[in-house]
Write an enzyme that holds these catalytic residues in place. Structure first.
Site, PDB file in Angstrom:
ATOM      1  CB  SER A 117      40.053 -60.275 -66.644  1.00 54.10           C
ATOM      2  OG  SER A 117      39.208 -60.130 -67.756  1.00 54.10           O
ATOM      3  CG  HIS A 121      41.829 -63.322 -70.714  1.00 55.51           C
ATOM      4  ND1 HIS A 121      42.279 -62.025 -70.706  1.00 55.51           N
ATOM      5  CD2 HIS A 121      40.798 -63.345 -69.810  1.00 55.51           C
ATOM      6  CE1 HIS A 121      41.567 -61.303 -69.864  1.00 55.51           C
ATOM      7  NE2 HIS A 121      40.670 -62.077 -69.300  1.00 55.51           N
TER       8      HIS A 121
END
Length: 542
Positions: free
Chosen positions: A207, A464
């Site tokens: 990320s 994610h």
């Protein structure tokens, strides 16, 4: 006999002295002095290893400094370090403040084998939108099941403590990235003492950490510190990475704390005198609802005149016109990466679900949540909002769940997929680097979307981190959510992939080589599911 074995565990391996002082500890020499680590079942851990002076007091809002004075006693490195002070998204209720300003430490994990071999090194930079997170929650147990690798996790300053910017007040930008850079330099100089091979280092990040990796690659000399790189779910072209209005946000935060900039340095001096907790808590006042926008302060383009600048041009210009690192790079994202950022919309409240309000005010809220408000005029942003509703076929009479999954797809494409594809295209067209990529689509039984929404009745898809959590142990997968058989098989392939990538620069998923993306060819990405992986081709970037 056993006592004798415990007394000396390693002795003069490659001129590196490992001395066991207690039955469960090891002492290693570093450039700053001796440190004590703890012997575990499969590996030895050195926690809270300092790589910089604590960024407190006069050092707040200043570039990181190497440790000035070596210690003479043995430094105990058997306890987890402080998490950097942050406004944490995963504290779902009450005060989100967490951590400590004194936080520039490494966690190092090395094999327990009595061997003269040097092992490949996996360095990991955590995510959290440059605003929260810690390497502490990413444990190396999966990588260390077969202990033939050294793993290092990095801490760096977050939020306003790491990413304020004010040129006129001499507040240096991108401090969190400069922390990372100093950590990489320390690792390169010292990793051999932990039986890591300094010529076989893969830098990985998730990320915001993945975007950080990309930004490091834009500096040519990073290839003196690492030999390959991986960006999981984040590149510099994701719209939440670079902040366009950092000066204004810095002034706004300072005004909340009654700090002004009437004279040069007065704002900086005032902020240095503030309790760090007050500075970080101000983030909550800059969010319009829940945890939106999820990034307030982050990386910026710095002024060319600054000597210690980390990023002083637009990344696209750097890639097209400058010499950048020529090392193998793997880019990855998940099929529903946006499920993390969007899941907040499905939280339940007394009034129903937040998606009701979000849909009602879509034209106003979407530009903030997706960050195009920072780049477009108010009229342009409104037009883009309407375009998104049309493109993804969101209708007034859709159910909340139908609306949600269409919006989640927007979040995935806008926040992750587009930025990843743009990075692949630019690097393959303008650099000599070996660029590979995969998309992961195999949903975890409990992902980040479930955690953020506090709901187990929705299958958010492959969100994610579902791939990263098969490589690094994280609490929500260690607490009663065991891997399925297909996840175990995929996990083993991912783990071998990382180690081999660090060692050779070649990237394979099991027996399938990831395609290299080349100039004048369509983008090729390996699509990984629980079935046989296949190559997908993209002629454009969405």
């Amino acid at each position: 006999m056993l006592l004798g074995i415990y007394k000396i565990y390693f002795l003069f391996i490659l001129n590196i002295s490992f001395q066991v002082e207690l039955a469960n500890s090891v002492i290693v020499e570093t450039e700053n002095g001796k440190i004590r680590g703890k012997i575990g079942e499969n590996y030895i851990s050195f926690l809270s290893v300092p790589f910089a002076e604590p960024p407190v007091g006069e050092y707040r809002f200043e570039p990181p400094l190497s440790i000035k004075k070596n210690w003479s006693d043995i430094l105990d490195c058997t306890q987890m370090p402080n998490e950097c002070l942050q406004w944490n998204h995963f504290i779902l209720h009450g005060d989100r403040l967490l951590g400590n300003e004194d936080c520039l430490y490494l966690n190092i994990f090395m094999p327990k084998l009595n061997s003269t071999e040097l092992f490949p090194v996996v360095i990991f930079i955590h995510g959290g939108a440059f605003q929260y997170g810690t390497g502490n929650v990413f444990r190396p147990d999966l990588l260390m099941q077969n202990p033939n690798v050294v793993v290092v996790t990095i801490s760096y300053r977050l939020g306003p403590l790491g990413f304020l910017k004010s040129d006129k007040n001499n507040i240096s930008a991108n401090l969190g990235l400069k922390d990372q850079r100093l950590a990489l330099q320390w690792i390169k100089r010292n990793i051999k003492n932990f039986r890591g091979n300094p010529e076989q280092i893969v830098l990985t990040g998730f990320s915001a950490g993945g975007a950080s990796v990309h930004m490091h690659l834009l500096k040519e000399d990073i290839q003196n510190l690492i030999t390959s790189a991986v960006s999981f779910s984040g590149t510099v072209f994701c719209p939440w990475v670079l902040v366009n209005d950092a000066e204004e946000k810095t002034e706004l935060l300072a005004s909340m704390l009654n700090c002004t900039s009437e004279n040069t340095n007065s704002l900086k001096t005032c902020l240095k005198a503030q309790p760090a907790e007050n500075i970080v808590r101000a983030i909550g006042k800059l969010q319009f609802a829940h945890y939106y926008p999820f990034r307030i302060f982050g990386p910026v383009i710095e002024t060319n005149s600054i000597d210690d600048s980390f990023l002083n041009q637009e990344p696209e210009n750097i890639i097209k016109h400058s010499n950048i690192a020529n090392i193998p790079w793997l880019i990855a994202y998940t099929s529903e990466d946006g499920g993390y950022n969007a899941a907040e919309l499905m939280k339940k409240s007394d009034k129903g679900e937040y998606i009701d309000e979000f849909w009602e005010k879509f034209d106003d809220l979407a530009p903030k949540a997706l960050f195009y408000e920072e780049k477009l005029s108010q009229l342009e942003a409104k037009k883009y909002s309407e375009l998104l509703k049309q493109k993804y076929k969101i209708y007034e009479n859709d159910t909340n769940l139908e609306k949600y999954f269409k919006i989640q797809k927007i979040f995935t494409d806008e926040l992750f997929a587009k930025g990843s594809l743009k990075a692949i295209k630019l690097h393959k067209d303008f650099t000599k680097s070996h660029i590979s990529a995969y998309i992961y689509e195999n949903p975890s039984p409990k992902g980040i979307g479930n955690l953020i929404s506090e709901r187990d009745d929705i299958d958010f898809g492959c969100t994610h981190g579902d791939d990263v959590f098969l490589m690094f142990n994280v609490p929500h997968r260690d607490s009663g959510v065991p891997f399925r058989d297909d996840e175990i098989e995929i996990s083993n392939k991912f783990l071998s992939m990382l180690k081999e990538f660090a060692k050779t620069g070649l990237v394979n998923f099991g027996d399938v080589p990831l395609p290299e993306n080349k100039k004048d060819k369509s983008i090729q990405i390996l699509h990984i599911t629980k079935n046989k992986p296949v190559i997908m081709e993209f002629d454009d970037i969405l």
